[in-house]
Design an enzyme around this catalytic site. Sequence first.
Site, PDB file in Angstrom:
ATOM      1  N   ASP A 156       3.470  -6.826   3.130  1.00 24.50           N
ATOM      2  CA  ASP A 156       3.098  -5.956   4.244  1.00 24.50           C
ATOM      3  C   ASP A 156       3.196  -6.660   5.593  1.00 24.50           C
ATOM      4  OD1 ASP A 156       2.256  -3.658   5.506  1.00 24.50           O
ATOM      5  OD2 ASP A 156       0.138  -3.952   5.082  1.00 24.50           O
ATOM      6  N   GLU A 196      -4.845   2.280   3.087  1.00 22.01           N
ATOM      7  CA  GLU A 196      -4.896   1.020   3.827  1.00 22.01           C
ATOM      8  C   GLU A 196      -4.999   1.255   5.327  1.00 22.01           C
ATOM      9  OE1 GLU A 196      -3.084  -2.521   5.952  1.00 22.01           O
ATOM     10  OE2 GLU A 196      -2.489  -0.411   5.956  1.00 22.01           O
ATOM     11  N   GLU A 197      -4.293   2.264   5.808  1.00 22.72           N
ATOM     12  CA  GLU A 197      -4.126   2.418   7.249  1.00 22.72           C
ATOM     13  C   GLU A 197      -5.359   2.950   7.978  1.00 22.72           C
ATOM     14  OE1 GLU A 197      -1.819   1.108   8.678  1.00 22.72           O
ATOM     15  OE2 GLU A 197       0.068   1.204   7.585  1.00 22.72           O
ATOM     16  N   HIS A 205       0.829  -1.212   0.000  1.00 19.55           N
ATOM     17  CA  HIS A 205       0.000   0.000   0.000  1.00 19.55           C
ATOM     18  C   HIS A 205       0.862   1.260   0.000  1.00 19.55           C
ATOM     19  CE1 HIS A 205       0.454   0.660   4.432  1.00 19.55           C
ATOM     20  NE2 HIS A 205       0.337  -0.640   4.541  1.00 19.55           N
ATOM     21  N   ASP A 233       0.075   4.358   1.321  1.00 20.03           N
ATOM     22  CA  ASP A 233      -0.013   5.292   2.438  1.00 20.03           C
ATOM     23  C   ASP A 233       0.773   4.812   3.647  1.00 20.03           C
ATOM     24  OD1 ASP A 233      -1.944   3.201   2.685  1.00 20.03           O
ATOM     25  OD2 ASP A 233      -2.984   4.340   4.244  1.00 20.03           O
ATOM     26  N   HIS A 256       3.515   2.233  13.259  1.00 20.66           N
ATOM     27  CA  HIS A 256       2.462   3.171  13.670  1.00 20.66           C
ATOM     28  C   HIS A 256       2.880   4.039  14.853  1.00 20.66           C
ATOM     29  CE1 HIS A 256      -0.970   0.517  11.781  1.00 20.66           C
ATOM     30  NE2 HIS A 256       0.063   0.712  10.980  1.00 20.66           N
ATOM     31  N   ASP A 285       6.347   0.688   6.901  1.00 19.67           N
ATOM     32  CA  ASP A 285       5.006   0.157   6.730  1.00 19.67           C
ATOM     33  C   ASP A 285       4.223   1.160   5.891  1.00 19.67           C
ATOM     34  OD1 ASP A 285       2.495  -0.956   6.956  1.00 19.67           O
ATOM     35  OD2 ASP A 285       2.245  -0.463   9.081  1.00 19.67           O
TER      36      ASP A 285
END
Length: 483
Positions: free
Chosen positions: A165, A141-142, A72, A74, A456, A111
Amino acid sequence: MHPVTRTIIGYFEQINQIPRCSKQEQQISRWLQQWAMDRGLAVKADSAGNLVVQVPGSNGFEHAPTVILQGHMDMVCEKHAGSDHDFSKDPIRMVQDGPWLTARETTLGADNGIAIALALALVDSPDVTHPPLELFFTVDEETGLTGVLKMDPSLLSGRILINLDSEDEGVFIVGCAGGRNTTINRPLEVKILDGGYEWVDVSAHGMKGGHSGVDIAKHRANANKVMARLLSAGISASPMRLVELKGGTGRNVIPRACETVVACRRDRIDELVKALGSLARIIDQEYRTADPGLTIHIEKKGPVAADGRGVTENDTAMVVNLLAALPCGPAEMAEDFPLLVQTSANLSMVEISDDALAVTSSQRSSVPSRLDAMCQAVEAVGRLAGATVHTGSGYPSWPMNRESPLLKRCTALYRELFDAAPTVQVMHAGLECGVIGDRCPDMDMISLGPTIENPHSPSERLYLPSVEKVWRLMVALLKALGR
């Protein structure tokens, strides 16, 4: 640093010059399309913004089954308190610390930027032979897999998919949890505070946070739950009224900070501060190993302003009881994988704004019926508090296929390359494979990737030696799939 790793990190550094927070992927999308055009590669996109770059097979591999490499575009944009980093324009400032790559003050974006970097490097390397490829790069995605949920299945012709991922080298992911988000909203009764009140600032910050799926069982503090405990202790010691409350930054992030302002009668304020301080010391001891950065700050700020307003005592108690009662953390462990969380909830975000309380909770489970039950529990707590609740449709789980030909081939190659057996696992997090498998039921899939710790959060870091191992596996796998 291994030469191959240096090449891949070179692509990653280019990617990290481009703003790509969730829902802001326009620049990285244009950059990828230009990369494809410069190489004469066809690009397709759907209405959601998901991209597919079509790469012909190498000489002799032109007619092999097409393989999809998927990641992904983002990233989660988190930064340390006080940082002036502007994710809308500033590049991610990467820092090498021995075998680790991290970022200064922010999330690193490995990520899932490292997936894009790996895919581009594989295509550009003249030494890599491969079947026809489809590089499938999704958006948003996030924030709940919303990009892939809107995918046009006709974008993909391949039926072999390698998702890049995952975040533990040597671990093959073959299943994942589904998830849904619940919002809880309730108007609050707010009234003027008379001159007998004083302000008290209470904050909980400095926690590790992290991914609300893969990190949920690591005994890390949830700042919103920490604040609920503090406020509950405060109410037990003295009547008080909430003035401000804000915690958490994203539905899939374990909140690292929560801040509040309360109003207390002047003659009871010392009792309140004493109770808060006593519990703060206990909480500090509870997390001294798992979350040593946890800091609780309590400060008296003096008399309230003449026009000061606060939530009534009754509604303050309601807010505190609601936050204390909401489920949070692991709820059940997986039957087939006893060390893996099966079902969990994360009290993601809380805020008082415009005389109303807004709460977001994120639930996950690899068992659909247990996900239903957890969502119902969260909803029930909200309704008991007199709130309006709404749970979204979310995203599906990815059931494990023990007979996957792709899994068998990957396992054999890993043993051959590294003289070790990989770990085969399902993941307590949402992966786009769940949605892709739902849209394309005959897709054979696996998820793998280099080692990333603390995604994150600003503590995110990439283990550089693992990048070269993933490269070696991918090179061997693409060659084997092309035969």
